[in-house]
Design an enzyme around this catalytic site. Structure first.
Site, mmCIF file in Angstrom:
data_model
loop_
_atom_site.group_PDB
_atom_site.id
_atom_site.type_symbol
_atom_site.label_atom_id
_atom_site.label_comp_id
_atom_site.label_asym_id
_atom_site.label_seq_id
_atom_site.Cartn_x
_atom_site.Cartn_y
_atom_site.Cartn_z
ATOM 1 N N ASN A 9 0.882 -1.164 0.000
ATOM 2 C CA ASN A 9 0.000 0.000 0.000
ATOM 3 C C ASN A 9 0.923 1.218 0.000
ATOM 4 O OD1 ASN A 9 -1.751 2.060 0.589
ATOM 5 N ND2 ASN A 9 -2.666 1.080 2.390
ATOM 6 N N LYS A 16 3.248 0.987 3.109
ATOM 7 C CA LYS A 16 2.924 -0.088 4.049
ATOM 8 C C LYS A 16 3.044 -1.412 3.305
ATOM 9 C CE LYS A 16 -0.458 2.618 6.633
ATOM 10 N NZ LYS A 16 -1.891 2.894 6.769
ATOM 11 N N ARG A 93 -2.627 -1.879 -3.363
ATOM 12 C CA ARG A 93 -3.758 -0.971 -3.226
ATOM 13 C C ARG A 93 -3.614 0.124 -4.279
ATOM 14 N NH1 ARG A 93 -5.548 2.329 2.087
ATOM 15 N NH2 ARG A 93 -7.581 2.934 1.315
ATOM 16 N N HIS A 181 -12.570 4.026 -0.023
ATOM 17 C CA HIS A 181 -12.584 3.116 1.135
ATOM 18 C C HIS A 181 -13.295 1.794 0.811
ATOM 19 C CE1 HIS A 181 -12.063 6.695 4.111
ATOM 20 N NE2 HIS A 181 -10.906 6.086 3.930
ATOM 21 N N LEU A 209 -14.226 5.499 10.133
ATOM 22 C CA LEU A 209 -13.751 6.746 10.737
ATOM 23 C C LEU A 209 -12.283 6.589 11.116
ATOM 24 C CD1 LEU A 209 -16.847 7.367 13.090
ATOM 25 C CD2 LEU A 209 -16.551 8.039 10.682
ATOM 26 N N SER A 211 -8.153 8.485 9.812
ATOM 27 C CA SER A 211 -7.685 9.833 9.476
ATOM 28 C C SER A 211 -8.409 10.309 8.218
ATOM 29 C CB SER A 211 -6.173 9.877 9.339
ATOM 30 O OG SER A 211 -5.751 8.878 8.456
ATOM 31 N N GLY A 212 -8.735 9.387 7.303
ATOM 32 C CA GLY A 212 -9.740 9.656 6.278
ATOM 33 C C GLY A 212 -11.054 9.083 6.801
ATOM 34 N N ARG A 241 -8.882 16.999 6.253
ATOM 35 C CA ARG A 241 -9.650 17.331 5.037
ATOM 36 C C ARG A 241 -11.012 17.912 5.395
ATOM 37 N NH1 ARG A 241 -9.155 11.533 2.307
ATOM 38 N NH2 ARG A 241 -7.452 11.030 3.726
ATOM 39 N N ASP A 283 -5.746 14.716 15.523
ATOM 40 C CA ASP A 283 -5.870 13.415 16.178
ATOM 41 C C ASP A 283 -6.980 13.457 17.231
ATOM 42 O OD1 ASP A 283 -5.510 11.107 17.837
ATOM 43 O OD2 ASP A 283 -3.490 10.913 17.016
ATOM 44 N N ARG A 285 -7.662 11.527 19.615
ATOM 45 C CA ARG A 285 -7.185 11.272 20.989
ATOM 46 C C ARG A 285 -6.796 12.578 21.672
ATOM 47 N NH1 ARG A 285 -3.499 6.497 18.852
ATOM 48 N NH2 ARG A 285 -3.459 8.043 17.212
ATOM 49 N N ASN A 332 -11.869 2.551 18.198
ATOM 50 C CA ASN A 332 -11.180 2.833 19.470
ATOM 51 C C ASN A 332 -11.727 3.987 20.297
ATOM 52 O OD1 ASN A 332 -9.024 0.858 19.082
ATOM 53 N ND2 ASN A 332 -8.411 2.178 17.392
ATOM 54 N N GLU A 379 -7.749 -3.626 5.437
ATOM 55 C CA GLU A 379 -7.704 -3.463 3.982
ATOM 56 C C GLU A 379 -6.597 -4.314 3.346
ATOM 57 O OE1 GLU A 379 -7.781 0.493 5.342
ATOM 58 O OE2 GLU A 379 -8.885 1.192 3.587
HETATM 59 P P1 ADP Z 1 -5.468 5.696 8.505
HETATM 60 O O1 ADP Z 1 -5.318 4.213 8.294
HETATM 61 O O2 ADP Z 1 -6.410 6.369 7.571
HETATM 62 O O3 ADP Z 1 -4.180 6.442 8.701
HETATM 63 P P2 ADP Z 1 -6.642 4.953 11.023
HETATM 64 O O4 ADP Z 1 -7.824 4.168 10.642
HETATM 65 O O5 ADP Z 1 -5.476 4.244 11.599
HETATM 66 O O6 ADP Z 1 -6.203 5.922 9.875
HETATM 67 O O7 ADP Z 1 -7.118 6.068 12.086
HETATM 68 C C1 ADP Z 1 -6.215 6.993 12.604
HETATM 69 C C2 ADP Z 1 -6.952 7.919 13.557
HETATM 70 O O8 ADP Z 1 -7.667 7.152 14.537
HETATM 71 C C3 ADP Z 1 -6.018 8.802 14.362
HETATM 72 O O9 ADP Z 1 -5.775 10.023 13.712
HETATM 73 C C4 ADP Z 1 -6.768 9.020 15.633
HETATM 74 O O10 ADP Z 1 -7.503 10.241 15.537
HETATM 75 C C5 ADP Z 1 -7.775 7.904 15.717
HETATM 76 N N1 ADP Z 1 -7.547 7.023 16.861
HETATM 77 C C6 ADP Z 1 -6.721 5.976 16.967
HETATM 78 N N2 ADP Z 1 -6.801 5.413 18.185
HETATM 79 C C7 ADP Z 1 -7.691 6.152 18.894
HETATM 80 C C8 ADP Z 1 -8.217 6.097 20.227
HETATM 81 N N3 ADP Z 1 -7.817 5.162 21.099
HETATM 82 N N4 ADP Z 1 -9.128 7.022 20.578
HETATM 83 C C9 ADP Z 1 -9.520 7.962 19.708
HETATM 84 N N5 ADP Z 1 -9.095 8.056 18.456
HETATM 85 C C10 ADP Z 1 -8.182 7.173 18.046
#
Ligand code: ADP
Length: 407
Positions: A9, A16, A93, A181, A209, A211-212, A241, A283, A285, A332, A379
């Site tokens: 990917n 990745k 991908r 997606h 849900l 980062s995208g 975005r 982020d 978190r 999460n 994925e």
């Molecule tokens: P991608 O694969 O598109 O980079 P992910 O599906 O891994 O993204 O999601 C990343 C996002 O998930 C992070 O930017 C963060 O906001 C959120 N995230 C990850 N772990 C947690 C958590 N424990 N609590 C809240 N949000 C989380």
């Protein structure tokens, strides 16, 4: 270990990769790696299936300044660490399959040329995705490569979901609501089918849900409508975005503020979403941990827009039997899920707070009018499985399992 499939990917700033051993019709993970920070803080990390580090190495930015240089580092690492694994195919991908591909495809020179013709539809992503395919094709012309698309799962949308209300000629030129997606939705839908087949065959909205972020309405396990459209900028607000925007804002930025197309693009892709709204972080978190009212505003708007998307997508499928959360935030963040479901209370949705707090697989309250699930996405595994099946169909590896919900 024997025959294996490598999944790649490749993005603009990260690569990745995952190695799977082939075990009949299934895949057994061996290791997963990520090279990120290309051109800024290059770093290669690889973990085995138990999560133990096999590599964790930083490089000077000058040494790995391009995706091509990062590919070489990854290829060298693979050469040294494959052991007795024999890579029989590589699955990639690829963000855009255009109007041509509604299924994964074995890549040859003609297919690669077609995929290159889609670069204008997703300039950043498509170029990075195709790069390793081209390099491998030159170095290992005999090695089967399979392209798996983010758009393919959405190709069967009804016309009304596929169009913008723009002059017809643009639609014919390919200005359509492709959706993205797709590999995640396909994987999650199949996983839900294994847990609750009747539900998965019904009316389902999946919220991816991460980062995208996007959401997708499915009926009978097929995509009917999704929030992302012509590009992965549409729909929900995301980490950086904007999501859906009044197109008049873009005219204003260009005509009144004199911004260039490039500047507007950078703002919409990199400076907007949760980061732009909060001015603090992209982020979730960090935003949840912050006491700053701007962080609360960003979270509030995100949850509001996700709930709105679930409601509007339910119209596309005539109701809702199951709501599913997936990806980094969806899997999460109990706080986000609880706020989204609370905003859908008027529609009869209700969650079990204890189940939600521990991120259980099923989190609905028994009185909820729709089931609510958390289904982790994968994925890369979906790409690996597509690659395996395509090889099996071609007779390269033995007989395939009959078609159905497998993932
Ligand atoms: P991608 O694969 O598109 O980079 P992910 O599906 O891994 O993204 O999601 C990343 C996002 O998930 C992070 O930017 C963060 O906001 C959120 N995230 C990850 N772990 C947690 C958590 N424990 N609590 C809240 N949000 C989380």
């Amino acid at each position: 270990m024997g025959d294996s499939i490598l999944v790649i990917n490749a993005g603009s700033s990260s690569i990745k990769f995952k190695l799977y051993g082939i075990a009949g019709d299934e895949l057994a993970p061996v290791f997963a790696g990520q090279f990120d920070g290309i051109g800024s803080r290059p770093r290669l990390r690889v973990k085995d299936k138990a999560g133990r580090a096999l590599a964790d190495q930083a490089y000077p930015a000058a040494e790995v300044g391009s995706a091509a240089a990062a590919q070489t580092v990854v290829a060298d690492w693979l050469k040294e660490h494959l052991g007795d694994a024999r890579i029989v195919a590589v699955g990639h991908r690829v963000v855009h399959g255009g109007l041509t591909y509604a299924q994964p495809v074995r890549v040859d020179a003609a297919v690669l040329a077609t995929l290159e013709s889609f670069i204008p539809l997703a300039p950043l992503h498509q170029l990075s995705n195709l790069d390793p395919i081209r390099v491998l094709m030159e170095r290992r012309p005999d090695l089967p490569q399979v392209a798996c698309f983010d758009t393919a799962f959405h190709r069967g949308h009804p016309e009304r979901s596929d169009r913008f209300a723009l002059p017809r000629a643009l639609y014919d030129e390919g200005v359509r609501r492709y959706g993205f997606h797709g590999l995640s939705y396909e994987y999650v839908s199949a996983a839900l089918h294994r847990m609750a087949p009747d539900l998965a065959d019904g009316r389902v909205v999946i919220c991816h849900l991460g980062s995208g972020a996007s959401a997708c309405a499915l009926r009978g396990g097929r995509s009917i409508e999704t929030t992302m459209g012509f590009t992965a900028l549409d729909g929900l607000p995301m980490g950086t975005r904007s999501g859906t925007l009044d197109p008049g804002v873009i005219l204003h930025l260009i005509e009144q503020k004199g911004m260039s197309a490039h500047e507007v693009g950078t703002m919409l892709y990199r400076d907007s979403g949760l980061l732009g709204l909060s001015g603090i972080s992209n982020d979730v978190r960090e935003l949840l941990a912050s006491t700053d009212p701007r962080a609360e505003m960003a979270i509030d708007m995100f949850c509001h827009r996700v709930a709105q998307a679930v409601a509007s997508l339910s119209v596309s499928i005539g109701g809702l039997d199951a709501l599913v959360f997936t990806a980094g935030i969806g899997e999460n963040a109990p706080e986000i899920r609880s706020r989204v479901v609370a905003a859908l209370g008027w529609a009869g949705l209700a969650f079990d707070p204890a189940a939600n707090a521990r991120s259980a697989t099923q989190i609905d309250d028994p009185r909820s009018r729709a089931a609510i699930y958390i289904v982790p996405t994968d994925e890369e595994r979906m790409i690996g499985l597509h690659t395996l099946r395509l090889l099996q169909q071609e007779g390269a590896l033995g007989a395939p399992e009959p078609e159905g919900h497998r993932a």
